[in-house]
Design a protein around this motif. Structure first.
Motif, mmCIF file in Angstrom:
data_model
loop_
_atom_site.group_PDB
_atom_site.id
_atom_site.type_symbol
_atom_site.label_atom_id
_atom_site.label_comp_id
_atom_site.label_asym_id
_atom_site.label_seq_id
_atom_site.Cartn_x
_atom_site.Cartn_y
_atom_site.Cartn_z
ATOM 1 N N ASP A 1 0.672 -1.121 0.141
ATOM 2 C CA ASP A 1 -0.041 0.057 0.087
ATOM 3 C C ASP A 1 0.889 1.359 -0.002
ATOM 4 O OD1 ASP A 1 -1.780 2.145 0.439
ATOM 5 O OD2 ASP A 1 -3.025 0.888 1.711
ATOM 6 N N PHE A 2 0.715 2.171 -1.057
ATOM 7 C CA PHE A 2 1.374 3.382 -1.065
ATOM 8 C C PHE A 2 1.186 4.207 -0.009
ATOM 9 C CE2 PHE A 2 1.391 7.398 -3.457
ATOM 10 C CZ PHE A 2 2.889 7.729 -3.546
ATOM 11 N N PHE A 3 0.175 4.044 0.647
ATOM 12 C CA PHE A 3 -0.358 4.985 1.524
ATOM 13 C C PHE A 3 0.333 4.592 3.018
ATOM 14 C CE2 PHE A 3 -4.437 6.851 0.045
ATOM 15 C CZ PHE A 3 -3.961 7.460 -1.148
ATOM 16 N N VAL B 1 -3.338 -3.888 -6.137
ATOM 17 C CA VAL B 1 -4.248 -3.419 -7.027
ATOM 18 C C VAL B 1 -3.644 -3.321 -8.364
ATOM 19 C CG1 VAL B 1 -5.587 -1.426 -7.446
ATOM 20 C CG2 VAL B 1 -5.621 -2.296 -5.048
ATOM 21 N N GLU B 2 -4.165 -3.384 -9.307
ATOM 22 C CA GLU B 2 -3.799 -3.329 -10.883
ATOM 23 C C GLU B 2 -4.179 -1.689 -11.314
ATOM 24 O OE1 GLU B 2 -4.218 -6.759 -13.586
ATOM 25 O OE2 GLU B 2 -4.811 -5.241 -14.998
ATOM 26 N N LYS B 3 -3.355 -1.091 -11.709
ATOM 27 C CA LYS B 3 -3.774 0.287 -12.014
ATOM 28 C C LYS B 3 -3.830 0.507 -13.391
ATOM 29 C CE LYS B 3 -1.638 3.793 -9.012
ATOM 30 N NZ LYS B 3 -0.542 4.597 -8.595
ATOM 31 N N LYS B 4 -3.098 0.128 -14.185
ATOM 32 C CA LYS B 4 -3.211 0.083 -15.616
ATOM 33 C C LYS B 4 -2.095 -0.522 -16.448
ATOM 34 C CE LYS B 4 -0.367 4.353 -15.871
ATOM 35 N NZ LYS B 4 0.031 5.951 -16.205
ATOM 36 N N HIS B 5 -2.027 -0.410 -17.591
ATOM 37 C CA HIS B 5 -1.059 -1.199 -18.380
ATOM 38 C C HIS B 5 0.011 -0.058 -19.167
ATOM 39 C CE1 HIS B 5 -4.120 -4.053 -17.742
ATOM 40 N NE2 HIS B 5 -3.170 -5.037 -17.857
ATOM 41 N N MET B 6 1.272 -0.735 -19.170
ATOM 42 C CA MET B 6 2.170 -0.108 -20.141
ATOM 43 C C MET B 6 2.422 -0.952 -21.366
ATOM 44 S SD MET B 6 5.930 -0.227 -18.667
ATOM 45 C CE MET B 6 6.539 -1.545 -17.922
ATOM 46 N N ARG B 7 2.691 -0.371 -22.603
ATOM 47 C CA ARG B 7 2.979 -1.132 -23.621
ATOM 48 C C ARG B 7 4.542 -1.376 -24.027
ATOM 49 N NH1 ARG B 7 -0.700 -1.849 -27.832
ATOM 50 N NH2 ARG B 7 -1.941 0.324 -27.234
ATOM 51 N N LEU C 1 1.182 -5.938 -23.523
ATOM 52 C CA LEU C 1 0.655 -5.040 -22.225
ATOM 53 C C LEU C 1 1.118 -5.777 -20.872
ATOM 54 C CD1 LEU C 1 -2.935 -4.193 -23.411
ATOM 55 C CD2 LEU C 1 -0.869 -2.938 -23.521
ATOM 56 N N ASP D 1 -0.170 -0.909 -8.276
ATOM 57 C CA ASP D 1 0.161 0.108 -7.105
ATOM 58 C C ASP D 1 0.562 -0.715 -5.909
ATOM 59 O OD1 ASP D 1 -0.668 2.427 -5.950
ATOM 60 O OD2 ASP D 1 -2.283 1.807 -4.700
ATOM 61 N N ILE E 1 5.394 6.625 -6.373
ATOM 62 C CA ILE E 1 5.303 5.885 -7.658
ATOM 63 C C ILE E 1 4.221 6.229 -8.002
ATOM 64 C CG2 ILE E 1 5.584 3.774 -8.640
ATOM 65 C CD1 ILE E 1 8.211 4.363 -7.655
ATOM 66 N N ASP E 2 3.869 7.002 -9.033
ATOM 67 C CA ASP E 2 2.810 7.418 -9.756
ATOM 68 C C ASP E 2 2.006 6.278 -10.550
ATOM 69 O OD1 ASP E 2 4.697 7.901 -11.658
ATOM 70 O OD2 ASP E 2 3.656 9.611 -12.634
ATOM 71 N N ASP E 3 2.661 5.631 -11.295
ATOM 72 C CA ASP E 3 2.141 4.639 -12.213
ATOM 73 C C ASP E 3 2.288 3.268 -11.947
ATOM 74 O OD1 ASP E 3 1.551 6.685 -13.982
ATOM 75 O OD2 ASP E 3 3.714 6.437 -14.998
#
Lengths: 100, 162
Positions: free
Chosen positions: B37-39, B80-86, B91, B96, B112-114
């Motif tokens: 957890d980032f928080f 937690v899955e945030k997004k994907h990079m290519r 992908l 998080d 770490i934002d992404d």
């Protein structure tokens, strides 16, 4: 007499394109992407960080951890927020997020 | 924050948990902790794992599912899955997480934002800390090729001469 019980459709728990991403985080990321051009237009914010919880901007700060502390102090969970840097983003890393 | 360490022009080994890991010549190794957890505040119980400092890597942090489990004690399903990079047309999920860099005095929380990239399979061979993590956290990095030493630090509050 037939009665029809109408119920309001529950809010979707996930987005149909991003089924593994918590909906709160996704909406926060979309708010970030939407407002990023405006933030980038202000050079004073270059390299700073911004936090969103849904459409609400929680704050802008020099560091990401300061915003994380601020979100945590408000009782928010990281899965419903997005804390991003105010810097140009590579569209390849935001695949499909602009489709909604 | 200041981290001062050295690297070698020879192959070497380091212990990680109950394993001995080979470090290749010229690989710069830092020690990090990954937490779910980032928080969250720093957890002294969080395991330390090695990461190659790779200034040629354009992302934050990359690790395999296997290392995440074996060395950090974290199931990827717990992040937690945030997004994907290519990457090369594929992908790769970004998750998080909180990332702490072990510095000379105390661990430093890397924002770490992404998220962190978690890979299936056995690549990268060792976790990798990329240039984005250093840049987005405003860290200065110095590589002294003459003495094979590296310094990573937050910028000093003042400069000489004024």
């Amino acid at each position: 007499m037939e009665t029809t019980k109408t119920t309001e459709a529950p809010a979707p728990a996930v987005d149909d394109l991003f089924v593994n991403t918590p909906i709160g985080m996704l909406r926060s990321m979309q708010a970030y992407m939407r407002e990023l051009p405006e933030l980038l237009a202000n050079p004073a914010y270059g390299g700073w960080w911004v936090a969103y919880c849904g459409n609400e901007r929680i704050g802008i700060s020099r560091t990401g951890h300061e915003l994380a502390r601020k979100c945590a102090a408000r009782g928010l969970r990281s899965a419903e927020c997005y804390i991003g840097i105010i810097a140009p983003q590579d569209p390849d890393e935001w695949v499909g997020l602009d489709l909604h | 924050m200041k981290l001062h360490f050295s690297y070698s022009d020879q192959k070497s080994t380091i212990p990680v948990r109950d394993e001995i890991i080979e470090v290749r010549a010229y690989q710069m190794i830092v020690w990090v902790s990954v937490v779910p957890d980032f928080f969250k505040h720093w957890d002294p119980q969080a395991p330390k794992l090695p990461a190659i400092l790779d200034t040629g890597n354009n992302h934050n942090f990359a690790i395999t599912k296997d290392h995440l489990l074996r060395w950090a004690g974290i199931q990827v399903s717990g992040l937690v899955e945030k997004k994907h990079m290519r990457e090369r047309g594929v992908l790769v999920p970004l998750h998080d997480a909180g990332l702490w860099l072990h510095a000379d005095a105390e661990p430093f929380n890397l924002a770490i934002d992404d998220g962190i990239a978690v890979y299936d399979g056995n690549w990268p061979r060792l976790p990798t800390l990329g240039l984005r993590a250093l840049t987005n956290n405003g860290l200065q990095s110095f590589i002294y090729g003459d003495t094979k030493e590296v310094v990573i630090r937050t910028p000093p509050a003042w400069w000489w001469p004024f």
